[in-house]
Scaffold this motif. Structure first.
Motif, mmCIF file in Angstrom:
data_model
loop_
_atom_site.group_PDB
_atom_site.id
_atom_site.type_symbol
_atom_site.label_atom_id
_atom_site.label_comp_id
_atom_site.label_asym_id
_atom_site.label_seq_id
_atom_site.Cartn_x
_atom_site.Cartn_y
_atom_site.Cartn_z
ATOM 1 N N SER A 106 13.439 13.680 -15.894
ATOM 2 C CA SER A 106 12.493 14.742 -16.246
ATOM 3 C C SER A 106 11.225 14.622 -15.411
ATOM 4 N N PHE A 107 10.740 13.389 -15.232
ATOM 5 C CA PHE A 107 9.564 13.152 -14.400
ATOM 6 C C PHE A 107 9.807 13.653 -12.976
ATOM 7 N N VAL A 108 10.962 13.331 -12.419
ATOM 8 C CA VAL A 108 11.295 13.753 -11.050
ATOM 9 C C VAL A 108 11.329 15.277 -10.964
ATOM 10 N N GLU A 109 11.907 15.931 -11.953
ATOM 11 C CA GLU A 109 11.970 17.394 -11.953
ATOM 12 C C GLU A 109 10.571 18.004 -12.040
ATOM 13 N N VAL A 110 9.744 17.474 -12.932
ATOM 14 C CA VAL A 110 8.377 17.990 -13.090
ATOM 15 C C VAL A 110 7.590 17.772 -11.805
ATOM 16 N N LEU A 111 7.706 16.591 -11.230
ATOM 17 C CA LEU A 111 7.000 16.280 -9.992
ATOM 18 C C LEU A 111 7.430 17.218 -8.871
ATOM 19 N N SER A 112 8.701 17.487 -8.786
ATOM 20 C CA SER A 112 9.216 18.400 -7.762
ATOM 21 C C SER A 112 8.647 19.805 -7.959
ATOM 22 N N GLU A 142 15.593 14.944 -3.489
ATOM 23 C CA GLU A 142 17.042 14.723 -3.521
ATOM 24 C C GLU A 142 17.350 13.446 -4.307
ATOM 25 N N ASP A 143 18.602 13.304 -4.736
ATOM 26 C CA ASP A 143 19.015 12.112 -5.481
ATOM 27 C C ASP A 143 18.710 10.827 -4.713
ATOM 28 N N GLU A 144 18.922 10.876 -3.407
ATOM 29 C CA GLU A 144 18.700 9.664 -2.603
ATOM 30 C C GLU A 144 17.206 9.310 -2.472
ATOM 31 N N ASP A 145 16.329 10.239 -2.843
ATOM 32 C CA ASP A 145 14.888 9.982 -2.792
ATOM 33 C C ASP A 145 14.373 9.266 -4.031
ATOM 34 N N THR A 146 15.108 9.331 -5.131
ATOM 35 C CA THR A 146 14.580 8.823 -6.400
ATOM 36 C C THR A 146 14.227 7.336 -6.400
ATOM 37 N N PRO A 147 14.917 6.467 -5.657
ATOM 38 C CA PRO A 147 14.481 5.062 -5.658
ATOM 39 C C PRO A 147 13.052 4.867 -5.133
ATOM 40 N N ARG A 148 12.565 5.805 -4.343
ATOM 41 C CA ARG A 148 11.202 5.711 -3.806
ATOM 42 C C ARG A 148 10.162 6.152 -4.825
ATOM 43 N N LEU A 149 10.608 6.742 -5.938
ATOM 44 C CA LEU A 149 9.702 7.325 -6.918
ATOM 45 C C LEU A 149 9.548 6.467 -8.176
ATOM 46 N N THR A 150 9.775 5.190 -8.066
ATOM 47 C CA THR A 150 9.762 4.331 -9.252
ATOM 48 C C THR A 150 8.407 3.700 -9.543
ATOM 49 N N THR A 151 7.447 3.861 -8.630
ATOM 50 C CA THR A 151 6.096 3.315 -8.810
ATOM 51 C C THR A 151 5.075 4.363 -8.369
ATOM 52 N N LEU A 152 3.823 4.146 -8.747
ATOM 53 C CA LEU A 152 2.758 5.044 -8.280
ATOM 54 C C LEU A 152 2.683 5.045 -6.765
ATOM 55 N N SER A 153 2.681 3.851 -6.168
ATOM 56 C CA SER A 153 2.568 3.745 -4.702
ATOM 57 C C SER A 153 3.712 4.443 -3.999
ATOM 58 N N GLY A 154 4.923 4.165 -4.432
ATOM 59 C CA GLY A 154 6.093 4.761 -3.800
ATOM 60 C C GLY A 154 6.106 6.271 -3.946
ATOM 61 N N SER A 155 5.766 6.747 -5.132
ATOM 62 C CA SER A 155 5.743 8.186 -5.377
ATOM 63 C C SER A 155 4.669 8.870 -4.543
ATOM 64 N N ALA A 156 3.492 8.258 -4.483
ATOM 65 C CA ALA A 156 2.397 8.840 -3.691
ATOM 66 C C ALA A 156 2.756 8.853 -2.209
ATOM 67 N N ASP A 157 3.313 7.760 -1.705
ATOM 68 C CA ASP A 157 3.728 7.710 -0.300
ATOM 69 C C ASP A 157 4.733 8.821 -0.002
ATOM 70 N N PHE A 158 5.688 9.010 -0.908
ATOM 71 C CA PHE A 158 6.707 10.041 -0.728
ATOM 72 C C PHE A 158 6.071 11.428 -0.665
ATOM 73 N N LEU A 159 5.203 11.732 -1.629
ATOM 74 C CA LEU A 159 4.592 13.059 -1.663
ATOM 75 C C LEU A 159 3.721 13.321 -0.437
ATOM 76 N N VAL A 160 2.917 12.355 -0.066
ATOM 77 C CA VAL A 160 2.050 12.526 1.109
ATOM 78 C C VAL A 160 2.902 12.767 2.358
ATOM 79 N N ALA A 161 3.971 12.024 2.507
ATOM 80 C CA ALA A 161 4.836 12.165 3.683
ATOM 81 C C ALA A 161 5.563 13.509 3.708
#
Length: 81
Positions: free
Chosen positions: A45-51, A59-78
């Motif tokens: 649900s978090f991944v869907e809301v964030l998207s 994508e499904d393969e992106d979700t491991p990068r979204l498990t922390t604040l740092s990883g999620s922020a890095d993903f979004l900025v990129a």
């Protein structure tokens, strides 16, 4: 999107999925599922809301990068440049 905006969006997304969570206490490398006791459905649900909020296709393969604040922020900025 800059890092500060990304972090705010991530915290807001988590709060919308788990409303009673104090996201201000999250450290950059805390695993959401451990610290917030997020189950698999909450995480999805978090991944869907964030998207939806960010306009970034996650994508499904992106979700491991979204498990922390740092990883999620890095993903979004990129992905919002």
């Amino acid at each position: 999107m800059n890092r500060t905006d990304a972090l705010d969006m991530i915290r807001e997304s988590i709060s919308s999925v788990i409303p009673d969570t104090d996201v201000a206490t999250l450290e950059p490398d805390d695993a959401f599922r451990d610290v917030l006791e997020m189950d698999s459905l909450d995480f999805l649900s978090f991944v869907e809301v964030l998207s939806e909020r960010s306009g970034v296709r996650i994508e499904d393969e992106d979700t491991p990068r979204l498990t922390t604040l740092s990883g999620s922020a890095d993903f979004l900025v990129a992905h919002t440049r």
